[in-house]
Design a protein around this motif. Structure first.
Motif, PDB file in Angstrom:
ATOM      1  N   GLY A 171     121.816  36.448 -49.808  1.00  0.00           N
ATOM      2  CA  GLY A 171     120.455  36.938 -49.999  1.00  0.00           C
ATOM      3  C   GLY A 171     119.379  35.888 -49.795  1.00  0.00           C
ATOM      4  O   GLY A 171     119.628  34.679 -49.833  1.00  0.00           O
ATOM      5  N   GLN A 172     118.147  36.357 -49.575  1.00  0.00           N
ATOM      6  CA  GLN A 172     117.007  35.474 -49.303  1.00  0.00           C
ATOM      7  C   GLN A 172     115.765  35.957 -50.036  1.00  0.00           C
ATOM      8  O   GLN A 172     115.610  37.142 -50.330  1.00  0.00           O
ATOM      9  CB  GLN A 172     116.720  35.436 -47.791  1.00  0.00           C
TER      10      GLN A 172
ATOM     11  N   ARG B   5     110.732  31.025 -46.595  1.00  0.00           N
ATOM     12  CA  ARG B   5     112.040  31.684 -46.720  1.00  0.00           C
ATOM     13  C   ARG B   5     112.918  30.765 -47.549  1.00  0.00           C
ATOM     14  O   ARG B   5     112.977  29.567 -47.292  1.00  0.00           O
ATOM     15  CB  ARG B   5     112.673  31.924 -45.347  1.00  0.00           C
TER      16      ARG B   5
ATOM     17  N   GLU C  83     116.843  30.446 -49.682  1.00  0.00           N
ATOM     18  CA  GLU C  83     118.160  30.972 -50.023  1.00  0.00           C
ATOM     19  C   GLU C  83     118.861  29.943 -50.896  1.00  0.00           C
ATOM     20  O   GLU C  83     118.501  28.756 -50.907  1.00  0.00           O
ATOM     21  CB  GLU C  83     118.975  31.291 -48.774  1.00  0.00           C
TER      22      GLU C  83
ATOM     23  N   ASP D  44     119.682  42.031 -50.220  1.00  0.00           N
ATOM     24  CA  ASP D  44     119.787  40.974 -49.208  1.00  0.00           C
ATOM     25  C   ASP D  44     118.463  40.246 -49.035  1.00  0.00           C
ATOM     26  O   ASP D  44     118.437  39.088 -48.627  1.00  0.00           O
ATOM     27  CB  ASP D  44     120.224  41.589 -47.869  1.00  0.00           C
ATOM     28  N   THR D  45     117.369  40.940 -49.348  1.00  0.00           N
ATOM     29  CA  THR D  45     116.033  40.341 -49.234  1.00  0.00           C
ATOM     30  C   THR D  45     115.173  40.743 -50.430  1.00  0.00           C
ATOM     31  O   THR D  45     115.051  41.930 -50.735  1.00  0.00           O
ATOM     32  CB  THR D  45     115.316  40.809 -47.951  1.00  0.00           C
TER      33      THR D  45
ATOM     34  N   LEU E 129     111.311  40.541 -51.263  1.00  0.00           N
ATOM     35  CA  LEU E 129     110.072  40.344 -50.510  1.00  0.00           C
ATOM     36  C   LEU E 129     108.890  40.311 -51.470  1.00  0.00           C
ATOM     37  O   LEU E 129     108.700  41.229 -52.264  1.00  0.00           O
ATOM     38  CB  LEU E 129     109.911  41.492 -49.506  1.00  0.00           C
TER      39      LEU E 129
ATOM     40  N   ILE F  88     111.630  35.973 -49.462  1.00  0.00           N
ATOM     41  CA  ILE F  88     110.558  35.766 -48.484  1.00  0.00           C
ATOM     42  C   ILE F  88     109.236  35.989 -49.206  1.00  0.00           C
ATOM     43  O   ILE F  88     109.030  37.038 -49.826  1.00  0.00           O
ATOM     44  CB  ILE F  88     110.685  36.732 -47.288  1.00  0.00           C
TER      45      ILE F  88
ATOM     46  N   VAL G 181     116.373  45.769 -48.993  1.00  0.00           N
ATOM     47  CA  VAL G 181     115.174  45.011 -49.347  1.00  0.00           C
ATOM     48  C   VAL G 181     114.585  45.514 -50.659  1.00  0.00           C
ATOM     49  O   VAL G 181     114.487  46.728 -50.882  1.00  0.00           O
ATOM     50  CB  VAL G 181     114.099  45.140 -48.233  1.00  0.00           C
TER      51      VAL G 181
ATOM     52  N   CYS H  44     113.042  40.247 -42.675  1.00  0.00           N
ATOM     53  CA  CYS H  44     113.779  41.043 -43.660  1.00  0.00           C
ATOM     54  C   CYS H  44     115.143  41.427 -43.096  1.00  0.00           C
ATOM     55  O   CYS H  44     115.292  41.663 -41.901  1.00  0.00           O
ATOM     56  CB  CYS H  44     112.997  42.304 -44.032  1.00  0.00           C
ATOM     57  N   ASP H  45     116.105  41.491 -44.006  1.00  0.00           N
ATOM     58  CA  ASP H  45     117.477  41.758 -43.594  1.00  0.00           C
ATOM     59  C   ASP H  45     118.148  42.610 -44.659  1.00  0.00           C
ATOM     60  O   ASP H  45     117.904  42.434 -45.862  1.00  0.00           O
ATOM     61  CB  ASP H  45     118.224  40.423 -43.427  1.00  0.00           C
TER      62      ASP H  45
END
Length: 235
Positions: free
Chosen positions: A153-154, A230, A232, A120-121, A123, A156, A64, A60-61
């Motif tokens: 951003g990603q 993951r 992006e 940014d994340t 989850l 997960i 979230v 995580c970054d």
């Protein structure tokens, strides 16, 4: 349409109050199985997180969004690590429990309707992308995620290849995609609404994600055909 009670929320609330399971939470499935869902699993702390979840949390970054946060186990862990985390959950009862457990930012909403911050994340642990329900729903999930992510951003999440069910239990595969399952909770003799849940095999996931402009990394696989992803957007 008859509205059923939030039996999932009732089971969570009873466990939160009594700290023990007095009645089983039963999960009925469209492939004919019936399982008892241990409610305590939703109240796990870090000592009980499996390796897959630890890896997901460690990736995580930034800001979230914990989607389908349940009673907040992952959100509480991230809070303690200093993250700004918003816990998104559709069950009002679960949201109320999260607030009592100390989750600072609780959002009671449907993911598909939510338009808030940029994150940014995103989850989705404990097979959180299952909320997609079916293949079309997963496409909508990816499209909506684009509107919630920052430039870097990603996503997960974890999912499972459940093809083994049809082999091990000699169940006939359905006409639709085999990872599209229908479930229904039962608690104290009361049944909740039917709901759809999605399990994606890796090949289909990668194919769909690439078609929609995402880069995919499979980060971890366990012995139960669960895997951690993951993703992006392609730059």
């Amino acid at each position: 349409m008859t509205m059923h009670r939030d039996v999932y929320g009732e089971a969570l609330d009873d466990y939160f109050i009594h700290q023990e399971e007095k009645f089983p939470l039963v999960l009925h499935s469209s492939y004919g199985d019936q399982d008892e869902m241990p409610v305590e699993i939703f109240f796990r702390d870090a000592a009980d997180f499996p390796e897959l979840e630890f890896i997901g949390l460690s990736l995580c970054d930034g800001r979230v969004l914990d989607v389908g946060a349940g009673v907040g186990s992952h959100s509480l862990y991230l809070q303690e690590k200093g993250f700004t985390v918003d816990a998104l959950e559709i069950s009002q009862t679960a949201c109320h429990i999260m607030q009592q457990r100390g989750v600072q930012q609780v959002i009671c909403a449907d993911f598909y309707q939510y338009q808030g911050q940029h994150y940014d994340t995103l989850l989705f642990l404990m097979n959180g992308i299952g909320i997609a329900g079916d293949i079309d729903g997963f496409k909508k999930l990816l499209e909506h995620s684009k509107s919630l992510l920052t430039e870097k951003g990603q996503l997960i999440f974890d999912s499972s290849d459940i093809s083994y069910l049809y082999q091990d239990y000699n169940i006939k595969k359905p006409a639709h995609y085999f990872g599209e399952i229908q479930y229904q909770y039962e608690y104290k003799g009361q049944r909740g609404n039917l709901f759809k849940w999605l399990y994606l095999d890796q090949n289909l996931l990668i194919k769909m994600a690439h078609e929609m402009g995402w880069v995919v990394q499979i980060l971890y696989e366990d012995e139960n055909d669960q895997y951690l992803v993951r993703m992006e957007l392609k730059k």
